[in-house]
Every structure is written in C-alpha cells, then in structure tokens.
Design a protein around this motif. Structure first.
Motif, mmCIF file in Angstrom:
data_model
loop_
_atom_site.group_PDB
_atom_site.id
_atom_site.type_symbol
_atom_site.label_atom_id
_atom_site.label_comp_id
_atom_site.label_asym_id
_atom_site.label_seq_id
_atom_site.Cartn_x
_atom_site.Cartn_y
_atom_site.Cartn_z
ATOM 1 N N GLN A 98 0.747 -1.213 0.161
ATOM 2 C CA GLN A 98 0.029 0.066 0.198
ATOM 3 C C GLN A 98 0.866 1.219 -0.022
ATOM 4 N N VAL A 99 1.983 1.181 0.948
ATOM 5 C CA VAL A 99 2.779 2.412 0.792
ATOM 6 C C VAL A 99 3.789 2.658 -0.208
ATOM 7 N N ALA A 100 4.338 1.468 -0.811
ATOM 8 C CA ALA A 100 5.371 1.337 -1.732
ATOM 9 C C ALA A 100 4.765 1.738 -3.145
ATOM 10 N N TYR A 101 3.549 1.128 -3.301
ATOM 11 C CA TYR A 101 2.783 1.376 -4.584
ATOM 12 C C TYR A 101 1.528 2.018 -4.158
ATOM 13 N N SER A 102 1.527 3.161 -3.710
ATOM 14 C CA SER A 102 0.410 3.722 -3.421
ATOM 15 C C SER A 102 0.064 4.452 -4.712
ATOM 16 N N GLY A 103 0.636 4.541 -5.756
ATOM 17 C CA GLY A 103 -0.089 4.786 -6.897
ATOM 18 C C GLY A 103 -1.023 3.609 -7.717
ATOM 19 N N THR A 104 -0.716 2.504 -7.415
ATOM 20 C CA THR A 104 -1.288 1.328 -7.940
ATOM 21 C C THR A 104 -2.566 1.001 -6.866
ATOM 22 N N PHE A 105 -2.225 0.971 -5.487
ATOM 23 C CA PHE A 105 -3.384 0.313 -4.860
ATOM 24 C C PHE A 105 -4.257 1.624 -4.180
ATOM 25 N N ASN A 106 -5.582 1.590 -4.252
ATOM 26 C CA ASN A 106 -6.513 2.299 -3.602
ATOM 27 C C ASN A 106 -7.050 2.295 -2.348
ATOM 28 N N GLY A 107 -6.269 1.414 -1.626
ATOM 29 C CA GLY A 107 -6.697 1.136 -0.108
ATOM 30 C C GLY A 107 -6.326 -0.266 0.230
ATOM 31 N N ALA A 108 -6.279 -0.281 1.663
ATOM 32 C CA ALA A 108 -5.793 -1.899 1.968
ATOM 33 C C ALA A 108 -6.643 -2.149 3.031
#
Length: 126
Positions: free
Chosen positions: A58-68
């Motif tokens: 979630q943090v490292a790929y914040s542009g990919t994931f919209n939530g966790a």
C-alpha cells in the motif's frame, strides 16, 4: 468494535475481506448479507504476515493500490530492514516501532523516487 463471539468476528472479517475483493458470500441464517458493491479500483488485503505485506504494498505502490484491508499486522517498514528487529519489534512489540521515524523514512524514500509519492495515500482507506 466489540464481538460477542469468535465466530461473529470471523464472519465479520470474512465479509470485510470479501467486500474489499469484490466477492459475495452467502448470508448465514440471522445474519445480513453483504451489500452489493461496485468496486472497480485495486485494493490489497492480508492477515498477519499477509497484512504486513499488504502494508508494504500500500505504501510503496500507493499509485497502484487505492486502499488496503490490513488485519493483525504492523506498519510500513516496521522491521527497519532487518529480520531480527522485525521479529522482535513487529512480532512482539518489545521494541518501539517509532511511527514518526517510519513516516520520515517513507517521505524521504518518496522524495528520492524509491517508492511512489506518499501524497497518494491521502484519503485512502487502509
């Protein structure tokens, strides 16, 4: 949130994970079914060690994931790059995880381009 039984907690967790994944589950007698959700974004979820991984993603790929959906896990970079620290700090809580220090590391790595911009995390569930 208080649960009356372990079964209620498990059913609630399963329902939440299914909702995050966009799945539907059969309702048990006397329990409400899952709401119909139109989830078109990309989310990550995990329990325990999977929760730690979901936190990293979630943090490292914040542009990919919209939530966790993170259950029974620690924060981003909890182990500070070491397995021993990770097992003690994140696994037992005997060593402070220093949330402010972890945030500063994430901001620095974001500025250096090592991870996605931390500004992507604003307003996202997780």
């Amino acid at each position: 949130m208080k649960f009356r039984s372990l079964r209620t907690a498990a059913v609630t967790l399963a329902a939440a994970m299914a909702a995050v994944l966009g799945l539907t589950a059969p309702a048990h007698a006397g329990e409400p079914g899952l709401p119909r959700l139109n989830i078109t974004d990309t989310y990550v979820t995990g329990i325990s060690s999977g929760g730690f991984m979901a936190s990293q993603l979630q943090v490292a790929y914040s542009g990919t994931f919209n939530g966790a959906g993170i259950v029974a896990a620690g924060p981003y970079y909890c182990g500070k790059g070491g397995i021993v620290v990770g097992l003690i700090a994140c696994g037992t809580g005997l060593i402070s995880t220093d949330p402010e220090g972890i945030e500063q590391i994430a901001r620095r790595w974001s500025a250096d381009g090592r991870i996605d911009p931390v500004s992507n995390l604003a307003g996202k569930p997780g």
